[in-house]
Design a protein around this motif. Sequence first.
Motif, short mmCIF file in Angstrom:
data_model
loop_
_atom_site.label_atom_id
_atom_site.label_comp_id
_atom_site.label_asym_id
_atom_site.label_seq_id
_atom_site.Cartn_x
_atom_site.Cartn_y
_atom_site.Cartn_z
N ALA A 1 0.81 -1.22 0.00
CA ALA A 1 0.00 0.00 0.00
C ALA A 1 0.85 1.28 0.00
N PRO A 2 1.93 1.37 0.80
CA PRO A 2 2.72 2.61 0.75
C PRO A 2 3.32 2.87 -0.62
N PHE A 3 3.76 1.84 -1.32
CA PHE A 3 4.32 2.02 -2.66
C PHE A 3 3.25 2.45 -3.65
N LEU A 4 2.04 1.95 -3.47
CA LEU A 4 0.93 2.37 -4.32
C LEU A 4 0.62 3.84 -4.10
N ILE A 5 0.66 4.29 -2.85
CA ILE A 5 0.41 5.69 -2.53
C ILE A 5 1.47 6.58 -3.17
N VAL A 6 2.74 6.19 -3.06
CA VAL A 6 3.82 6.97 -3.67
C VAL A 6 3.66 7.00 -5.19
N TRP A 7 3.28 5.88 -5.78
CA TRP A 7 3.09 5.84 -7.23
C TRP A 7 1.96 6.77 -7.66
N VAL A 8 0.84 6.75 -6.92
CA VAL A 8 -0.28 7.63 -7.26
C VAL A 8 0.13 9.09 -7.13
N LEU A 9 0.85 9.42 -6.05
CA LEU A 9 1.32 10.79 -5.89
C LEU A 9 2.27 11.18 -7.02
N ASP A 10 3.13 10.26 -7.42
CA ASP A 10 4.07 10.52 -8.51
C ASP A 10 3.34 10.77 -9.82
N GLN A 11 2.24 10.07 -10.04
CA GLN A 11 1.49 10.22 -11.29
C GLN A 11 0.64 11.48 -11.30
N VAL B 1 6.15 15.99 -7.01
CA VAL B 1 6.60 14.70 -6.48
C VAL B 1 7.39 13.96 -7.55
N HIS B 2 6.92 14.02 -8.79
CA HIS B 2 7.63 13.37 -9.89
C HIS B 2 9.01 14.00 -10.09
N THR B 3 9.08 15.32 -10.04
CA THR B 3 10.36 16.02 -10.19
C THR B 3 11.33 15.63 -9.08
N PHE B 4 10.83 15.57 -7.85
CA PHE B 4 11.67 15.17 -6.72
C PHE B 4 12.18 13.75 -6.91
N ASN B 5 11.31 12.83 -7.33
CA ASN B 5 11.72 11.44 -7.53
C ASN B 5 12.79 11.33 -8.61
N MET B 6 12.64 12.09 -9.70
CA MET B 6 13.62 12.05 -10.78
C MET B 6 14.96 12.61 -10.31
N GLN B 7 14.94 13.69 -9.53
CA GLN B 7 16.18 14.25 -9.00
C GLN B 7 16.86 13.27 -8.05
N LEU B 8 16.05 12.58 -7.25
CA LEU B 8 16.59 11.60 -6.31
C LEU B 8 17.25 10.44 -7.05
#
Length: 93
Positions: free
Chosen positions: A54-64, A69-76
């Motif tokens: 469930a936590p990974f699903l939440i992060v994926w939904v936020l990323d989409q 959030v998507h920009t932060f993930n790409m920078q990370l």
Amino acid sequence: MDSQTAADKTSIFNKVKTSYQDFWASLSENQQFILIKIWSILTYKWQWQIILNAPFLIVWVLDQTIPTVHTFNMQLISSLPIPRIIKTYLGFS
């Protein structure tokens, strides 16, 4: 960096718990019965799989849905010490 105290964490859990209980109380008996049947069809392993993912699903939904959030993930991902050939293969370079 703000850190939550134990009281803050329990209040968050209490809010989630009370909102879940309110949701459950608002369902009719037939709807509750159907949800219990659906949940009981899932095996024990599937229940744990859903809970743990469930936590990974939440992060994926936020990323989409949220561009920052998507920009932060790409920078990370770009800042991780991953070999360049793997980054180019995955499309991060």
